[in-house]
Design a protein around this motif. Structure first.
Motif, mmCIF file in Angstrom:
data_model
loop_
_atom_site.group_PDB
_atom_site.id
_atom_site.type_symbol
_atom_site.label_atom_id
_atom_site.label_comp_id
_atom_site.label_asym_id
_atom_site.label_seq_id
_atom_site.Cartn_x
_atom_site.Cartn_y
_atom_site.Cartn_z
ATOM 1 N N GLY A 236 -29.716 -30.199 64.103
ATOM 2 C CA GLY A 236 -29.244 -29.888 65.457
ATOM 3 C C GLY A 236 -30.197 -29.027 66.251
ATOM 4 O O GLY A 236 -31.233 -28.598 65.755
ATOM 5 N N GLY A 237 -29.833 -28.789 67.507
ATOM 6 C CA GLY A 237 -30.642 -27.968 68.399
ATOM 7 C C GLY A 237 -31.589 -28.812 69.234
ATOM 8 O O GLY A 237 -31.867 -29.961 68.913
ATOM 9 N N GLU A 238 -32.072 -28.224 70.312
ATOM 10 C CA GLU A 238 -33.011 -28.905 71.195
ATOM 11 C C GLU A 238 -34.427 -28.450 70.878
ATOM 12 O O GLU A 238 -34.700 -27.253 70.837
ATOM 13 C CB GLU A 238 -32.685 -28.595 72.667
ATOM 14 C CG GLU A 238 -31.347 -29.133 73.141
ATOM 15 C CD GLU A 238 -31.317 -30.649 73.165
ATOM 16 O OE1 GLU A 238 -32.384 -31.242 73.395
ATOM 17 O OE2 GLU A 238 -30.244 -31.239 72.926
ATOM 18 N N GLY A 239 -35.317 -29.377 70.654
ATOM 19 C CA GLY A 239 -36.696 -29.031 70.379
ATOM 20 C C GLY A 239 -36.882 -28.457 68.986
ATOM 21 O O GLY A 239 -36.122 -28.753 68.062
ATOM 22 N N ASN A 240 -37.863 -27.581 68.863
ATOM 23 C CA ASN A 240 -38.208 -27.003 67.555
ATOM 24 C C ASN A 240 -37.493 -25.666 67.390
ATOM 25 O O ASN A 240 -37.948 -24.641 67.888
ATOM 26 C CB ASN A 240 -39.727 -26.835 67.465
ATOM 27 C CG ASN A 240 -40.160 -26.432 66.064
ATOM 28 O OD1 ASN A 240 -39.372 -26.512 65.128
ATOM 29 N ND2 ASN A 240 -41.396 -26.004 65.930
ATOM 30 N N ASN A 241 -36.354 -25.685 66.716
ATOM 31 C CA ASN A 241 -35.547 -24.482 66.531
ATOM 32 C C ASN A 241 -35.591 -24.006 65.086
ATOM 33 O O ASN A 241 -35.829 -24.803 64.177
ATOM 34 C CB ASN A 241 -34.079 -24.753 66.899
ATOM 35 C CG ASN A 241 -33.895 -24.925 68.385
ATOM 36 O OD1 ASN A 241 -34.616 -24.307 69.167
ATOM 37 N ND2 ASN A 241 -32.955 -25.767 68.772
ATOM 38 N N PRO A 242 -35.329 -22.709 64.839
ATOM 39 C CA PRO A 242 -35.158 -22.253 63.455
ATOM 40 C C PRO A 242 -33.874 -22.823 62.866
ATOM 41 O O PRO A 242 -33.045 -23.396 63.570
ATOM 42 C CB PRO A 242 -35.097 -20.727 63.594
ATOM 43 C CG PRO A 242 -34.630 -20.496 64.983
ATOM 44 C CD PRO A 242 -35.216 -21.618 65.809
ATOM 45 N N ILE A 243 -33.692 -22.623 61.565
ATOM 46 C CA ILE A 243 -32.527 -23.219 60.904
ATOM 47 C C ILE A 243 -31.233 -22.518 61.304
ATOM 48 O O ILE A 243 -30.140 -23.064 61.132
ATOM 49 C CB ILE A 243 -32.686 -23.223 59.369
ATOM 50 C CG1 ILE A 243 -32.792 -21.801 58.821
ATOM 51 C CG2 ILE A 243 -33.883 -24.053 58.967
ATOM 52 C CD1 ILE A 243 -32.858 -21.724 57.312
ATOM 53 N N GLY A 244 -31.315 -21.285 61.833
ATOM 54 C CA GLY A 244 -30.112 -20.592 62.293
ATOM 55 C C GLY A 244 -29.235 -20.063 61.180
ATOM 56 O O GLY A 244 -28.046 -19.832 61.385
ATOM 57 N N LEU A 245 -29.800 -19.887 59.987
ATOM 58 C CA LEU A 245 -29.035 -19.396 58.838
ATOM 59 C C LEU A 245 -29.779 -18.233 58.200
ATOM 60 O O LEU A 245 -30.985 -18.075 58.376
ATOM 61 C CB LEU A 245 -28.855 -20.519 57.806
ATOM 62 C CG LEU A 245 -28.159 -21.798 58.274
ATOM 63 C CD1 LEU A 245 -28.320 -22.882 57.223
ATOM 64 C CD2 LEU A 245 -26.690 -21.543 58.564
ATOM 65 N N LYS A 246 -29.074 -17.432 57.410
ATOM 66 C CA LYS A 246 -29.708 -16.316 56.707
ATOM 67 C C LYS A 246 -30.658 -16.818 55.639
ATOM 68 O O LYS A 246 -31.672 -16.190 55.337
ATOM 69 C CB LYS A 246 -28.644 -15.412 56.071
ATOM 70 C CG LYS A 246 -27.893 -14.546 57.057
ATOM 71 C CD LYS A 246 -26.958 -13.617 56.316
ATOM 72 C CE LYS A 246 -26.232 -12.687 57.290
ATOM 73 N NZ LYS A 246 -25.299 -11.779 56.579
ATOM 74 N N TYR A 247 -30.298 -17.935 55.009
ATOM 75 C CA TYR A 247 -31.128 -18.495 53.948
ATOM 76 C C TYR A 247 -30.989 -20.016 53.990
ATOM 77 O O TYR A 247 -29.969 -20.545 54.465
ATOM 78 C CB TYR A 247 -30.719 -17.957 52.569
ATOM 79 C CG TYR A 247 -29.244 -18.043 52.281
ATOM 80 C CD1 TYR A 247 -28.677 -19.214 51.788
ATOM 81 C CD2 TYR A 247 -28.409 -16.957 52.519
ATOM 82 C CE1 TYR A 247 -27.326 -19.304 51.527
ATOM 83 C CE2 TYR A 247 -27.044 -17.028 52.268
ATOM 84 C CZ TYR A 247 -26.510 -18.208 51.774
ATOM 85 O OH TYR A 247 -25.172 -18.308 51.526
ATOM 86 N N PRO A 248 -32.008 -20.757 53.541
ATOM 87 C CA PRO A 248 -31.931 -22.223 53.594
ATOM 88 C C PRO A 248 -30.870 -22.775 52.656
ATOM 89 O O PRO A 248 -30.532 -22.164 51.642
ATOM 90 C CB PRO A 248 -33.336 -22.665 53.170
ATOM 91 C CG PRO A 248 -33.892 -21.517 52.415
ATOM 92 C CD PRO A 248 -33.299 -20.287 53.009
ATOM 93 N N LYS A 249 -30.348 -23.940 53.024
ATOM 94 C CA LYS A 249 -29.305 -24.587 52.230
ATOM 95 C C LYS A 249 -29.680 -26.031 51.936
ATOM 96 O O LYS A 249 -30.500 -26.637 52.632
ATOM 97 C CB LYS A 249 -27.966 -24.557 52.981
ATOM 98 C CG LYS A 249 -27.378 -23.169 53.142
ATOM 99 C CD LYS A 249 -26.044 -23.233 53.846
ATOM 100 C CE LYS A 249 -25.430 -21.843 53.973
ATOM 101 N NZ LYS A 249 -24.145 -21.885 54.701
ATOM 102 N N THR A 250 -29.063 -26.572 50.913
ATOM 103 C CA THR A 250 -29.202 -27.994 50.608
ATOM 104 C C THR A 250 -28.316 -28.785 51.558
ATOM 105 O O THR A 250 -27.490 -28.206 52.277
ATOM 106 C CB THR A 250 -28.770 -28.266 49.154
ATOM 107 O OG1 THR A 250 -27.348 -28.067 49.057
ATOM 108 C CG2 THR A 250 -29.483 -27.346 48.181
ATOM 109 N N PRO A 251 -28.446 -30.123 51.580
ATOM 110 C CA PRO A 251 -27.552 -30.912 52.443
ATOM 111 C C PRO A 251 -26.075 -30.723 52.118
ATOM 112 O O PRO A 251 -25.209 -31.032 52.946
ATOM 113 C CB PRO A 251 -27.983 -32.357 52.154
ATOM 114 C CG PRO A 251 -29.394 -32.253 51.713
ATOM 115 C CD PRO A 251 -29.483 -30.958 50.965
ATOM 116 N N TRP A 252 -25.769 -30.196 50.929
ATOM 117 C CA TRP A 252 -24.369 -30.009 50.520
ATOM 118 C C TRP A 252 -23.929 -28.551 50.631
ATOM 119 O O TRP A 252 -22.891 -28.169 50.104
ATOM 120 C CB TRP A 252 -24.198 -30.524 49.080
ATOM 121 C CG TRP A 252 -24.610 -31.941 49.001
ATOM 122 C CD1 TRP A 252 -23.868 -33.052 49.319
ATOM 123 C CD2 TRP A 252 -25.901 -32.432 48.641
ATOM 124 N NE1 TRP A 252 -24.623 -34.194 49.165
ATOM 125 C CE2 TRP A 252 -25.873 -33.849 48.754
ATOM 126 C CE3 TRP A 252 -27.085 -31.834 48.237
ATOM 127 C CZ2 TRP A 252 -26.972 -34.651 48.473
ATOM 128 C CZ3 TRP A 252 -28.182 -32.642 47.956
ATOM 129 C CH2 TRP A 252 -28.116 -34.024 48.078
#
Length: 278
Positions: A236-252
């Motif tokens: 999601g998001g427009e353009g090149n955005n950060p992940i918006g989370l404290k830490y990366p997650k898997t698709p699940w």
């Protein structure tokens, strides 16, 4: 050191290959190979259970003797070979029992050469590649292909360039410092091979182009950031955005990158010191 390619075009610029100068034989021993049927990440229903797998070059599986059981006499190293199924090299050894000659493959340690002699169990000789019980190996020696249960065969420290160290012995256990920095108790009756695993420059190889990865049987992976929000937590998001989370997650939605997933509490009592976070 890895072998750099001549930059004749953009595809091979900065590409490198492993150092195969120690190899002495190209074709494997026919009696010690079997067909390696690939599953392309599918389960028994044909559904994808492991993503990003499929294709790749056809390979023969080399049957490795991870136990290398004790025997009288000595085994002669006939050749050091490449194995497409693992990162380390393998050694073809020939053992003589009376009139019977037996050939087998073992994981080749760094420094082992053709015509060298290796021993197992009976002769207390600490040559590179020889296999002994942990109680017979002095403290401070580098070891690999270590058993976790006596007689079951080597289970840990088998990848290229890796090696563990015996730091102490107490009671019926040896204290082993693993490549991950974890210190673990293993029974003194378990066997291990002396030396570090061969091909230590394996982690310095530069793939350089996508085609080499496809030859390995690895299919493309799409970044989570490039997906829609209903397909991935990073999407999601427009353009090149950060992940918006404290830490990366898997698709699940599970934590990714650094999360310790060890759940085998049954063997926690054997871990003296946990691995340090990288």
């Amino acid at each position: 050191m890895p072998r750099l390619m001549k930059p004749n075009n953009n595809a091979v610029r900065k590409m490198s290959y492993g150092d195969f100068g120690t190899l002495t034989k190209k074709r494997p021993e026919k009696s010690l190979t079997s067909v390696n049927n690939k599953k392309a990440g599918r389960d028994n229903l044909g559904h994808i259970s492991v993503r990003h797998q499929g294709g790749g070059a056809k390979q023969l599986y080399r049957i490795i003797d991870f136990k290398f059981l004790p025997f009288e006499g000595e085994a002669v190293v006939k050749a050091i070979e490449y194995d497409p199924n693992r990162s380390s090299f393998i050694a073809l050894i020939e053992t003589t029992h009376g009139d019977k000659v037996t050939k087998s493959y073992i994981i080749a340690p760094d420094g082992l050469k053709a015509d060298d002699k290796v021993y197992s169990g009976v002769a207390k000789k600490y040559t590179v590649g020889s296999r002994l019980k942990l109680k017979d190996i002095p403290v401070g020696y580098d070891i690999h292909n270590i058993e976790l249960q006596p007689g079951k065969g080597g289970a840990v420290v088998r990848s290229a360039g890796s090696g563990a160290t015996i730091t102490a012995k107490e009671g019926k256990y040896a204290y082993i410092k693993m490549p991950s920095s974890e210190i673990r108790k293993i029974l003194l009756e378990c066997m291990a091979s002396i030396g570090r695993v061969s091909n230590p420059t394996h982690n310095r190889i530069r793939i350089a182009k996508a085609g080499r990865v496809r030859h390995m049987g690895i299919r493309p992976s799409v970044r989570g950031k490039a997906m829609n929000p209903n397909s991935h937590p990073h999407g999601g998001g427009e353009g090149n955005n950060p992940i918006g989370l404290k830490y990366p997650k898997t698709p699940w939605g599970k934590p990714a990158l650094g999360k310790i997933t060890r759940r085998n509490k049954r063997t926690d009592k054997f871990v003296v010191t946990k691995r340090k976070k990288r």
